[in-house]
Each structure stands twice: as C-alpha cells, then as structure tokens.
Design a protein around this motif. Structure first.
Motif, PDB file in Angstrom:
ATOM      1  N   GLY A 167       0.822  -1.205   0.000  1.00 41.30           N
ATOM      2  CA  GLY A 167       0.000   0.000   0.000  1.00 41.30           C
ATOM      3  C   GLY A 167       0.850   1.247   0.000  1.00 41.30           C
ATOM      4  O   GLY A 167       2.086   1.187   0.084  1.00 41.30           O
ATOM      5  N   THR A 168       0.203   2.376  -0.107  1.00 45.95           N
ATOM      6  CA  THR A 168       0.859   3.682  -0.102  1.00 45.95           C
ATOM      7  C   THR A 168       0.185   4.578   0.917  1.00 45.95           C
ATOM      8  O   THR A 168      -1.052   4.596   1.012  1.00 45.95           O
ATOM      9  N   ALA A 169       0.962   5.305   1.677  1.00 48.15           N
ATOM     10  CA  ALA A 169       0.409   6.211   2.682  1.00 48.15           C
ATOM     11  C   ALA A 169       1.310   7.420   2.842  1.00 48.15           C
ATOM     12  O   ALA A 169       2.536   7.314   2.709  1.00 48.15           O
ATOM     13  N   TYR A 261      -3.502  -0.595   6.726  1.00 47.65           N
ATOM     14  CA  TYR A 261      -2.476   0.345   6.268  1.00 47.65           C
ATOM     15  C   TYR A 261      -1.218  -0.420   5.866  1.00 47.65           C
ATOM     16  O   TYR A 261      -1.003  -1.573   6.270  1.00 47.65           O
ATOM     17  N   PRO A 262      -0.359   0.220   5.041  1.00 51.79           N
ATOM     18  CA  PRO A 262       0.881  -0.452   4.633  1.00 51.79           C
ATOM     19  C   PRO A 262       1.818  -0.680   5.812  1.00 51.79           C
ATOM     20  O   PRO A 262       1.945   0.169   6.700  1.00 51.79           O
ATOM     21  N   ILE A 263       2.460  -1.833   5.797  1.00 51.72           N
ATOM     22  CA  ILE A 263       3.436  -2.199   6.822  1.00 51.72           C
ATOM     23  C   ILE A 263       4.672  -2.749   6.119  1.00 51.72           C
ATOM     24  O   ILE A 263       4.555  -3.599   5.227  1.00 51.72           O
ATOM     25  N   ALA A 284       5.980  12.563   4.916  1.00 50.71           N
ATOM     26  CA  ALA A 284       6.671  11.609   4.057  1.00 50.71           C
ATOM     27  C   ALA A 284       5.656  10.668   3.426  1.00 50.71           C
ATOM     28  O   ALA A 284       4.523  10.540   3.904  1.00 50.71           O
ATOM     29  N   THR A 285       6.078  10.012   2.371  1.00 52.80           N
ATOM     30  CA  THR A 285       5.249   9.012   1.701  1.00 52.80           C
ATOM     31  C   THR A 285       5.945   7.664   1.770  1.00 52.80           C
ATOM     32  O   THR A 285       7.120   7.535   1.401  1.00 52.80           O
ATOM     33  N   LEU A 286       5.215   6.677   2.247  1.00 47.83           N
ATOM     34  CA  LEU A 286       5.680   5.292   2.305  1.00 47.83           C
ATOM     35  C   LEU A 286       4.953   4.501   1.229  1.00 47.83           C
ATOM     36  O   LEU A 286       3.722   4.519   1.178  1.00 47.83           O
ATOM     37  N   GLN A 287       5.713   3.845   0.370  1.00 42.04           N
ATOM     38  CA  GLN A 287       5.114   2.999  -0.658  1.00 42.04           C
ATOM     39  C   GLN A 287       5.688   1.592  -0.527  1.00 42.04           C
ATOM     40  O   GLN A 287       6.901   1.396  -0.620  1.00 42.04           O
ATOM     41  N   VAL A 288       4.791   0.648  -0.294  1.00 40.56           N
ATOM     42  CA  VAL A 288       5.185  -0.743  -0.117  1.00 40.56           C
ATOM     43  C   VAL A 288       4.614  -1.546  -1.283  1.00 40.56           C
ATOM     44  O   VAL A 288       3.397  -1.681  -1.411  1.00 40.56           O
ATOM     45  N   THR A 289       5.500  -2.034  -2.137  1.00 39.58           N
ATOM     46  CA  THR A 289       5.083  -2.833  -3.288  1.00 39.58           C
ATOM     47  C   THR A 289       5.697  -4.224  -3.180  1.00 39.58           C
ATOM     48  O   THR A 289       6.504  -4.498  -2.288  1.00 39.58           O
TER      49      THR A 289
END
Length: 298
Positions: A167-169, A261-263, A284-289
């Motif tokens: 996810g992205t947050a 949420y992304p972890i 900040a932006t966290l992107q978990v792919t």
C-alpha cells in the motif's frame, strides 16, 4: 516547521542527556563533524559522572538548556543513549527553541525528547550519535544524517519483505524506540499516533515484552489510527525459558495486520550500524510494493 540547512562553519553542540560518556569515546564522531566543516562545542556533561549518568540531572539539564538557548549553536547532538533523558525533560524550557528552532539529533533513549519536540511542532532527527559515528561500518548512517542536516535530497529504497502489507500512505513521520514510545504515554511528551507514519525499533528486549507493549497500545486505540507502519531492527532479542512462540514480525502482524495500512519490515533503522537517519515530524510518503519499499519526504 522545516529547519534551515546547516552551513560549513556552523557551531554544533554535543551533550550527554543520559548515560555517561567520555570525551575519548566520542572522538571519532567529533572528527567526522569537523570533516563536515562544522565547529564542535562539547558540553560540560560530556565526561561528567554521577553513577550511571553523564552528571547529575541538574548538570545534564543545565548543559542542554544553555545549548538550546545559545543562538550560535545550530544543532545539538546527544552524545549517546542509554537511560536518563526523561529524568530532565519536564525541567527544560523550550521557549527559545520554539522561537528559534535548531536541529536536535539522537535515538534510543532520546526518543522521548524527539516526541516531546514534535508535540511542540518542531522537527528533529532520529539518527546516529557521536559515540557511534565515524566508524567503518557506520558510513551510510553517518552520510544519511549529513544529508538531512545539510538539507540534501534523500530517498530511501529497501528490498521487499515477504510479510510486508502492500500500500501507499502519506503522513507525518514519527516514532523511535518502542519501549520509550510506550513509557511516555500519558506524559507531556506523549506521541499522537493519528495519521502518523510510525517507525519502531528496539534492542535487547524479550518477545513477550514487545507483545505486552503492543497490547497496551492497541487497547488504547492508538495502533488503529496510524497511516502506515515502518518496522525497523529489533536486535539482540531474548526469549523466556518457556519460548514465547512468536517472533517480532508475527507479534506485530497480530496486533497491526488487520487495520489495512501499509506495513514494511526490516527497515534499516535502530540499534545497528546501518541506522539510516529519519526526520521526525516531516511529511513523508511510504510505498510498499511487491518489489521494494520506498520512503521519501513530501
């Protein structure tokens, strides 16, 4: 509040907020800061001693206070962690710092101070400290700290972990040592988890105690309010005679995995040589792919 970039020639201070440390212990860190073009002012608490602590509470508080109030000091480093920062937090006056913000740097026990500053609307840096700086295996941690302090672009990309939640947050980056985050609940330094990109790490803890802390935070309704979770290094973990039966990722997913949420796991932050610096309080932006995890400032 964004802090101005350090400039070559700026004066920076080093104080002992917690466990005692000698001037000899921080020489590599002092030399590195000098190599960055900074003028290092070593506080009176460095080399002071009061049992475990770097001088009495009064000595450590007064040393830090004069660094906070001195307009010539553009950044203040905690020499090391340990324990003791919370003993002096409520006696500090942050009036001058709020009016004229400056960089405050540290991690581990200093988590309480970083959260306190965030409650005042101030950014700070969760990053390596002079005791640990200037060593061959800390070069990347040192460099990321330099990049933040001199306001150079910084973009983190780390490998994917099989247990990550995709996810992205976007949110305000905050966190630090998990046990400290729990210990400051209900105090003036308490961290509001709402909408935060929370990063957590710890060292030398028992698995059951990590579970106990997360149960406490979950019961308070804090974990469900996060925008995203960055799980750093939980190093030198301990187990009980009767094994707890779950490792740190399993414990965290049990308490946080259902919120959507992304972890990300295994982010290089914590009590390890590759302790990448993070700006507490910055969006900040966290992107978990499936391929990678990226973290960058907005």
């Amino acid at each position: 509040m964004n802090l101005p970039a350090l400039q070559k020639g700026d004066a920076v201070g080093i104080v002992c907020l917690a466990r005692k440390v000698s001037l000899e212990d921080i020489q590599d860190g002092v030399a590195l800061l000098g190599a960055w073009g900074l003028r290092v002012v070593v506080g009176q608490s460095v080399g002071a001693e009061d049992g475990y602590f770097g001088g009495s509470d009064a000595v450590r508080r007064a040393d830090f206070q004069q660094m906070l109030d001195n307009p010539q000091i553009k950044a203040i480093f905690s020499a090391r962690g340990g324990y003791g920062t919370t003993r002096i937090l409520d006696q500090l006056d942050f009036t001058q710092l709020v009016a004229n913000p400056k960089w405050i740097i540290g991690f581990s026990d200093v988590t309480a101070l970083l959260c306190h500053l965030l409650s005042l609307g101030l950014e700070s840096v969760h990053g390596t400290m002079p005791l640990l700086m200037g060593k061959p295996d800390t070069a990347e941690a040192d460099e990321t700290l330099r990049q933040i302090l001199f306001r150079e672009p910084l973009f983190y990309s780390v490998p994917a972990h099989p247990l990550n939640h995709l996810g992205t947050a976007t949110g305000q980056l905050a966190g630090g040592n998990l046990i400290l985050l729990n210990n400051i609940t209900g105090t003036a330094s308490d961290l509001d988890f709402t909408g935060k990109l929370l990063f957590i790490e710890d060292v030398g803890e028992y698995y059951y105690n990590i579970d106990r802390v997360l149960v406490h935070l979950r019961r308070q309704g804090r974990l469900e309010k996060l925008a995203g979770l960055v799980v750093g290094q939980f190093s030198d973990m301990n187990d009980t005679a009767v094994p707890f039966g779950k490792d740190v990722p399993q414990i965290i997913l049990e308490h946080c995995g259902g919120y959507g949420y992304p972890i990300c796991f295994d982010f290089p932050v914590g009590h390890v040589p590759r302790n990448l610096a993070l700006t507490v309080g910055r969006e900040a932006t966290l992107q978990v792919t499936e391929a990678e995890v990226t973290l960058h400032y907005v």
